[in-house]
Design a protein around this motif. Structure first.
Motif, PDB file in Angstrom:
ATOM      1  N   LYS A   4       0.833  -1.211   0.000  1.00 26.56           N
ATOM      2  CA  LYS A   4       0.000   0.000   0.000  1.00 26.56           C
ATOM      3  C   LYS A   4       0.865   1.257   0.000  1.00 26.56           C
ATOM      4  O   LYS A   4       0.533   2.235  -0.656  1.00 26.56           O
ATOM      5  N   ASN A   5       1.969   1.231   0.722  1.00 31.09           N
ATOM      6  CA  ASN A   5       2.861   2.399   0.760  1.00 31.09           C
ATOM      7  C   ASN A   5       3.530   2.636  -0.589  1.00 31.09           C
ATOM      8  O   ASN A   5       3.702   3.782  -1.004  1.00 31.09           O
ATOM      9  N   ILE A   7       2.266   1.809  -3.541  1.00 32.05           N
ATOM     10  CA  ILE A   7       1.212   2.315  -4.421  1.00 32.05           C
ATOM     11  C   ILE A   7       0.961   3.783  -4.154  1.00 32.05           C
ATOM     12  O   ILE A   7       0.856   4.594  -5.081  1.00 32.05           O
ATOM     13  N   LYS A   8       0.891   4.152  -2.885  1.00 31.05           N
ATOM     14  CA  LYS A   8       0.656   5.543  -2.499  1.00 31.05           C
ATOM     15  C   LYS A   8       1.776   6.444  -3.029  1.00 31.05           C
ATOM     16  O   LYS A   8       1.523   7.520  -3.573  1.00 31.05           O
ATOM     17  N   LEU A   9       3.021   5.993  -2.891  1.00 31.10           N
ATOM     18  CA  LEU A   9       4.159   6.765  -3.370  1.00 31.10           C
ATOM     19  C   LEU A   9       4.113   6.916  -4.894  1.00 31.10           C
ATOM     20  O   LEU A   9       4.276   8.021  -5.416  1.00 31.10           O
ATOM     21  N   LYS A  11       1.563   6.754  -6.927  1.00 27.83           N
ATOM     22  CA  LYS A  11       0.465   7.646  -7.311  1.00 27.83           C
ATOM     23  C   LYS A  11       0.810   9.106  -7.023  1.00 27.83           C
ATOM     24  O   LYS A  11       0.467   9.990  -7.795  1.00 27.83           O
ATOM     25  N   SER A  12       1.493   9.356  -5.908  1.00 27.17           N
ATOM     26  CA  SER A  12       1.839  10.739  -5.562  1.00 27.17           C
ATOM     27  C   SER A  12       2.822  11.337  -6.556  1.00 27.17           C
ATOM     28  O   SER A  12       2.843  12.546  -6.770  1.00 27.17           O
ATOM     29  N   GLY A  18       3.919  15.982  -5.430  1.00 27.80           N
ATOM     30  CA  GLY A  18       4.438  14.716  -4.904  1.00 27.80           C
ATOM     31  C   GLY A  18       5.883  14.497  -5.268  1.00 27.80           C
ATOM     32  O   GLY A  18       6.676  14.001  -4.460  1.00 27.80           O
ATOM     33  N   TYR A  71      -0.850   1.458 -12.609  1.00 29.33           N
ATOM     34  CA  TYR A  71      -0.090   2.534 -11.991  1.00 29.33           C
ATOM     35  C   TYR A  71       0.803   3.304 -12.943  1.00 29.33           C
ATOM     36  O   TYR A  71       1.528   4.202 -12.520  1.00 29.33           O
TER      37      TYR A  71
END
Length: 80
Positions: A4-5, A7-9, A11-12, A18, A71
């Motif tokens: 999850k981390n 993916i979050k990175l 996307k940012s 970001g 992604y």
């Protein structure tokens, strides 16, 4: 499988804010990644669907084609 981390990175990094906050950017495509690996930039992580790049790069993770499509930031994609 991406965490999850991760993916979050990823996307940012699609937004300027970001990229500036993290001091990172994404390079996509075989030619772009090849040029990046020859440059003086430091690699944080390499996500690939195949082992087409130097196997000695220990920051490499193989992901599925489905995850890659989810992604990726490029809008057009050339099939090889």
């Amino acid at each position: 499988m991406l965490s999850k981390n991760q993916i979050k990175l990823i996307k940012s990094l699609s937004q300027k804010k970001g990229r500036q906050q993290n001091g990172l950017f994404i390079v996509e495509g075989i030619k772009g990644v090849s040029e990046f690996l020859k440059s003086d930039y430091n690699l944080k992580h390499l996500y690939t669907t195949e082992s087409i790049f130097d196997a000695s790069i220990d920051l490499t993770s193989e992901i599925s084609e489905v995850e890659l499509k989810k992604y990726q930031h490029l809008k057009t994609r050339i099939q090889l």
